[in-house]
Write an enzyme that holds these catalytic residues in place. Structure first.
Site, PDB file in Angstrom:
ATOM      1  N   LYS A   1       0.801  -1.220   0.000  1.00  0.00           N
ATOM      2  CA  LYS A   1       0.000   0.000   0.000  1.00  0.00           C
ATOM      3  C   LYS A   1       0.833   1.269   0.000  1.00  0.00           C
ATOM      4  O   LYS A   1       0.296   2.361  -0.200  1.00  0.00           O
ATOM      5  CB  LYS A   1      -0.950  -0.009   1.194  1.00  0.00           C
ATOM      6  CG  LYS A   1      -1.957  -1.134   1.085  1.00  0.00           C
ATOM      7  CD  LYS A   1      -3.022  -1.028   2.157  1.00  0.00           C
ATOM      8  CE  LYS A   1      -4.112  -2.060   1.938  1.00  0.00           C
ATOM      9  NZ  LYS A   1      -3.658  -3.423   2.291  1.00  0.00           N
TER      10      LYS A   1
HETATM   11  C1  PLP Z   1      -4.362  -4.455   1.855  1.00  0.00           C
HETATM   12  C2  PLP Z   1      -3.642  -5.727   1.761  1.00  0.00           C
HETATM   13  C3  PLP Z   1      -4.131  -6.767   0.963  1.00  0.00           C
HETATM   14  C4  PLP Z   1      -5.449  -6.676   0.228  1.00  0.00           C
HETATM   15  O1  PLP Z   1      -5.423  -5.761  -0.837  1.00  0.00           O
HETATM   16  P1  PLP Z   1      -6.793  -5.215  -1.473  1.00  0.00           P
HETATM   17  O2  PLP Z   1      -6.369  -4.249  -2.510  1.00  0.00           O
HETATM   18  O3  PLP Z   1      -7.560  -4.585  -0.359  1.00  0.00           O
HETATM   19  O4  PLP Z   1      -7.493  -6.405  -2.028  1.00  0.00           O
HETATM   20  C5  PLP Z   1      -3.372  -7.919   0.861  1.00  0.00           C
HETATM   21  N1  PLP Z   1      -2.214  -8.062   1.539  1.00  0.00           N
HETATM   22  C6  PLP Z   1      -1.718  -7.088   2.326  1.00  0.00           C
HETATM   23  C7  PLP Z   1      -0.457  -7.325   3.071  1.00  0.00           C
HETATM   24  C8  PLP Z   1      -2.408  -5.885   2.454  1.00  0.00           C
HETATM   25  O5  PLP Z   1      -1.914  -4.936   3.240  1.00  0.00           O
END
Ligand code: PLP
Length: 431
Positions: free
Chosen positions: A107
């Protein structure tokens, strides 16, 4: 680029407005009015381009002309100041490591990109924007880090008490300045509900400009399409058919991959790999979309009962179930299977995955059973030391802490406890 609301009653609006507002006035998610495929030459010669060049070419139609070319190049360049390596595990499975950023989860890219866009739009604005964000774990840290010190923006993070890992909690509660953390007695869904309620609360919205830094915000969601291109660049001369297995929670990441495919990226198929929060896995079996309250798992960043971005995926496929199903498979795995996979990956390849990556690995294996000739890339969405409690149960060797984790682990947590919406609202109006 203009954006329309997926609820179809609010007027279309600019990128700037879509970023600042987060959600459309009719509560719909924004979606780009058009998606124009890139010149096929771009993909044929992609290995000659740097990641920053790829990212700029891929994103510019969604941003221009509101952010001038030179500034957008700078934003892209600052956002992508780390590596995105592919690690080959077997002849049919590789992983793309998305955790080399400051908070060691994928993210970081979306959060850094959005913070810089908002900073640009806000530079001549005297009034403050308040970014509200509900986190199941990783979003909070990435947004806190991405927005730290951005002028004219204050960030309020809501996280479920006791349901995020120790490292995640430290990342979102220890920065200070324009970042505040609220510890909520409840689940991620409770946090998300409070944020949604605040956006609908006229008493609040008439006093302050609220926006969201969850993947409902186009500036956080769209840059995730870069990952698929960076992986393709590294694999295109090695494998014919590339399939992506994306550990999914709110479905922003996999949905961004579908935009990359619309731009012309040759992706054979997508796999949405889920933990026990498996509304999409069930949907693809039954054609019946039935959200359920989230349950807690060892891959907590995917503990989402009603994924916000699924509506965008449906828009990409014009709500056609069969065409979605021909491009997306989904599998769901229990905590027990996830831990066994961590062990299996380590024992057979020496690679230490995190629980989210392990779910992605399992999705790849399930798909390969019926499609043995493709190459699957699963996303390693977080560094294993962010989930050390779980990883240590299975992988007993010492895993050195990366510098990003060392930097927060001994800091003192600062968070305000809240129990309900009224307390949340009082907090927002008092600070
Ligand atoms: C947020 C997150 C996800 C999921 O991603 P989305 O875009 O919400 O489907 C998967 N793995 C990790 C480590 C995350 O932080």
């Amino acid at each position: 680029m203009n954006y329309y609301s997926l609820n179809h009653t609010a007027p279309n609006t600019t990128f700037e407005n879509a970023v600042i507002k987060g959600l459309a006035p009719d509560r719909g998610l924004y979606f780009p009015e058009t998606i124009t495929a890139l010149d096929p030459c771009f993909f044929e010669t992609i290995e000659t381009l740097s990641n920053k060049e790829i990212a700029y070419e891929a994103i510019k139609q969604f941003i221009s002309p509101e952010i001038p070319e030179a500034i957008l190049k700078e934003i892209v360049s600052e956002t992508l100041s780390f590596e995105f390596p592919i690690i080959k595990l077997t002849d049919s499975i590789s992983t793309l490591e998305l955790f080399h950023g400051p908070t060691m989860a994928f993210k970081d890219v979306g959060a850094r990109f959005m913070a810089r866009c908002l900073g640009y739009f806000n530079k001549n604005n005297s009034s403050e924007v308040t970014v509200l964000v509900a986190t199941s774990g990783d979003t909070g840290g990435a947004v806190a880090n991405g927005f730290f010190g951005v002028k004219g923006v204050r960030v309020v993070i809501l996280y479920p008490s006791g349901k995020v890992s120790n490292v995640q909690e430290k990342q979102l509660t220890t920065l200070g300045q324009n970042i505040t953390a609220l510890e909520v007695e409840g689940t991620f869904d409770d946090c998300q509900d409070m944020v949604k309620k605040a956006f609908l609360d006229y008493e609040l919205t008439s006093k302050m400009q609220l926006t969201s830094a969850n993947s409902i915000n186009v500036a956080r969601w769209l840059p995730q399409l870069f990952y698929f291109m960076f992986a393709y660049k590294q694999l295109k001369n090695k494998y014919k058919d590339i399939v992506f297995s994306v550990p999914s929670g709110n479905f922003g990441n996999v949905c961004a991959g579908m935009i990359a495919q619309k731009l012309g990226l040759p992706i054979k198929h997508f796999i949405a790999s889920n933990n026990d929060n498996n509304v999409v896995t069930r949907y693809l079996k039954s054609a019946d979309y039935k959200p359920k309250p989230s349950v807690q798992t060892v891959s907590n960043a995917m503990d989402v009962g009603n994924p916000s971005n699924f509506i965008r995926i449906q828009a990409i496929y014009n709500n056609d179930f069969e065409s979605l199903k021909s491009n997306l498979s989904s599998y769901s795995f229990s905590d027990k299977e996830t831990k066994e996979a961590l062990n299996e990956i380590y024992k057979t390849t020496g690679y230490i995955a995190d629980p989210h990556g392990a779910v992605g690995y399992l999705g790849s294996k399930s798909y390969l059973k019926t499609n043995p000739d493709v190459h699957c890339v699963f996303f390693e969405t977080a560094h294993p030391t962010k989930f050390l409690d779980v990883v240590k149960e299975v992988v007993t060797v010492d895993i050195p802490l990366p510098k990003q984790i060392k930097a927060v682990i001994d800091k003192v947590k600062v968070a305000t406890q809240i129990n309900n919406y009224l307390e949340f609202k009082a907090f927002l109006t008092e600070i």
